[in-house]
Design a protein around this motif. Structure first.
Motif, PDB file in Angstrom:
ATOM      1  N   PRO A   8      18.561  -6.241  25.408  1.00 40.10           N
ATOM      2  CA  PRO A   8      18.405  -5.796  26.659  1.00 40.10           C
ATOM      3  C   PRO A   8      19.315  -4.411  26.709  1.00 40.10           C
ATOM      4  O   PRO A   8      20.453  -4.757  26.395  1.00 40.10           O
ATOM      5  N   VAL A   9      18.617  -3.544  27.306  1.00 36.94           N
ATOM      6  CA  VAL A   9      19.353  -2.307  27.528  1.00 36.94           C
ATOM      7  C   VAL A   9      18.798  -1.538  28.875  1.00 36.94           C
ATOM      8  O   VAL A   9      17.991  -1.707  29.255  1.00 36.94           O
ATOM      9  N   ASN A  10      19.702  -0.453  29.293  1.00 35.06           N
ATOM     10  CA  ASN A  10      19.482   0.302  30.260  1.00 35.06           C
ATOM     11  C   ASN A  10      19.146   1.775  29.467  1.00 35.06           C
ATOM     12  O   ASN A  10      20.230   2.127  29.175  1.00 35.06           O
ATOM     13  N   TRP A  11      18.065   2.243  29.579  1.00 36.96           N
ATOM     14  CA  TRP A  11      17.999   3.850  29.322  1.00 36.96           C
ATOM     15  C   TRP A  11      18.183   4.779  30.295  1.00 36.96           C
ATOM     16  O   TRP A  11      17.594   4.633  31.367  1.00 36.96           O
ATOM     17  N   LEU A  12      19.103   5.477  30.163  1.00 34.81           N
ATOM     18  CA  LEU A  12      19.603   6.637  31.159  1.00 34.81           C
ATOM     19  C   LEU A  12      18.808   7.687  30.996  1.00 34.81           C
ATOM     20  O   LEU A  12      19.000   8.847  30.229  1.00 34.81           O
ATOM     21  N   PRO A  24      18.150   4.972  35.481  1.00 36.73           N
ATOM     22  CA  PRO A  24      18.570   3.896  34.821  1.00 36.73           C
ATOM     23  C   PRO A  24      17.067   3.175  34.609  1.00 36.73           C
ATOM     24  O   PRO A  24      16.523   2.794  35.699  1.00 36.73           O
ATOM     25  N   VAL A  25      16.700   2.735  33.415  1.00 39.68           N
ATOM     26  CA  VAL A  25      15.265   2.410  33.058  1.00 39.68           C
ATOM     27  C   VAL A  25      15.642   0.945  32.310  1.00 39.68           C
ATOM     28  O   VAL A  25      16.065   1.234  30.977  1.00 39.68           O
ATOM     29  N   ALA A  26      15.146  -0.084  32.771  1.00 35.36           N
ATOM     30  CA  ALA A  26      15.378  -1.288  31.841  1.00 35.36           C
ATOM     31  C   ALA A  26      14.425  -1.451  30.782  1.00 35.36           C
ATOM     32  O   ALA A  26      13.303  -1.046  30.751  1.00 35.36           O
ATOM     33  N   GLY A  36      18.434   7.485  13.171  1.00 33.14           N
ATOM     34  CA  GLY A  36      19.552   6.981  14.418  1.00 33.14           C
ATOM     35  C   GLY A  36      18.928   6.825  15.436  1.00 33.14           C
ATOM     36  O   GLY A  36      19.398   6.372  16.459  1.00 33.14           O
ATOM     37  N   GLN A  37      17.598   7.355  15.833  1.00 35.38           N
ATOM     38  CA  GLN A  37      17.096   7.024  16.905  1.00 35.38           C
ATOM     39  C   GLN A  37      16.524   5.307  17.051  1.00 35.38           C
ATOM     40  O   GLN A  37      16.566   4.661  16.270  1.00 35.38           O
ATOM     41  N   ILE A  38      16.351   5.156  18.441  1.00 34.30           N
ATOM     42  CA  ILE A  38      16.058   3.661  18.642  1.00 34.30           C
ATOM     43  C   ILE A  38      14.803   3.540  19.560  1.00 34.30           C
ATOM     44  O   ILE A  38      14.528   4.384  20.363  1.00 34.30           O
ATOM     45  N   GLN A  39      13.744   3.055  18.991  1.00 40.61           N
ATOM     46  CA  GLN A  39      12.660   2.458  19.884  1.00 40.61           C
ATOM     47  C   GLN A  39      12.707   1.519  20.901  1.00 40.61           C
ATOM     48  O   GLN A  39      13.198   0.320  20.460  1.00 40.61           O
ATOM     49  N   ILE A  40      12.502   1.728  22.010  1.00 41.93           N
ATOM     50  CA  ILE A  40      12.805   0.628  23.334  1.00 41.93           C
ATOM     51  C   ILE A  40      11.335   0.342  24.225  1.00 41.93           C
ATOM     52  O   ILE A  40      10.262   1.083  24.070  1.00 41.93           O
ATOM     53  N   ARG A  41      11.175  -0.675  24.499  1.00 39.68           N
ATOM     54  CA  ARG A  41       9.992  -1.189  25.214  1.00 39.68           C
ATOM     55  C   ARG A  41      10.464  -1.277  26.635  1.00 39.68           C
ATOM     56  O   ARG A  41      11.328  -1.907  26.942  1.00 39.68           O
ATOM     57  N   ILE A  42       9.690  -0.445  27.457  1.00 41.05           N
ATOM     58  CA  ILE A  42       9.840  -0.547  28.897  1.00 41.05           C
ATOM     59  C   ILE A  42       8.575  -0.827  29.368  1.00 41.05           C
ATOM     60  O   ILE A  42       7.535  -1.187  28.957  1.00 41.05           O
ATOM     61  N   ALA A  43       8.811  -1.287  30.977  1.00 38.28           N
ATOM     62  CA  ALA A  43       7.343  -1.620  31.800  1.00 38.28           C
ATOM     63  C   ALA A  43       7.109  -0.357  32.762  1.00 38.28           C
ATOM     64  O   ALA A  43       7.994  -0.041  33.412  1.00 38.28           O
ATOM     65  N   LEU A  44       5.981  -0.176  32.442  1.00 38.45           N
ATOM     66  CA  LEU A  44       5.325   0.795  33.590  1.00 38.45           C
ATOM     67  C   LEU A  44       4.267   0.163  34.435  1.00 38.45           C
ATOM     68  O   LEU A  44       3.610  -0.762  33.996  1.00 38.45           O
ATOM     69  N   PRO A  45       4.382   0.289  35.447  1.00 31.65           N
ATOM     70  CA  PRO A  45       3.621  -0.114  36.799  1.00 31.65           C
ATOM     71  C   PRO A  45       2.069   0.179  36.491  1.00 31.65           C
ATOM     72  O   PRO A  45       1.678   1.224  36.134  1.00 31.65           O
TER      73      PRO A  45
END
Length: 78
Positions: A8-12, A24-26, A36-45
């Motif tokens: 779990p991360v917070n994307w600034l 900050p996006v969870a 070096g890049q990181i793919q993250i999954r976020i939630a969109l309404p």
């Protein structure tokens, strides 16, 4: 800090409108690239209390470790 898949991360997220506002996006780490890049999954309404997964490639400098559970992203079925 070295991030791991499933962490779990917070994307600034910095808004691109020149306001200088950082939000900050969870998210959850999904993939690590050799570049070096990181793919993250976020939630969109999606409306009516529903959430859809979305994926973003981000720089590791824009990520911070997250310790608080965020149900829309952590409890998401993908």
């Amino acid at each position: 800090m070295g991030f791991k898949v499933g962490q779990p991360v917070n994307w600034l997220y910095k808004q691109g409108n020149g306001s200088g506002i950082t939000i900050p996006v969870a998210g959850v780490v999904e993939e690590l690239s050799e570049g070096g890049q990181i793919q993250i999954r976020i939630a969109l309404p999606a409306g009516a209390g529903e959430w859809n997964p979305a994926y973003r490639w981000v720089n590791p400098e824009s990520l911070k470790e997250r310790t608080i559970r965020v149900i829309p992203v952590d409890g998401m079925e993908v």
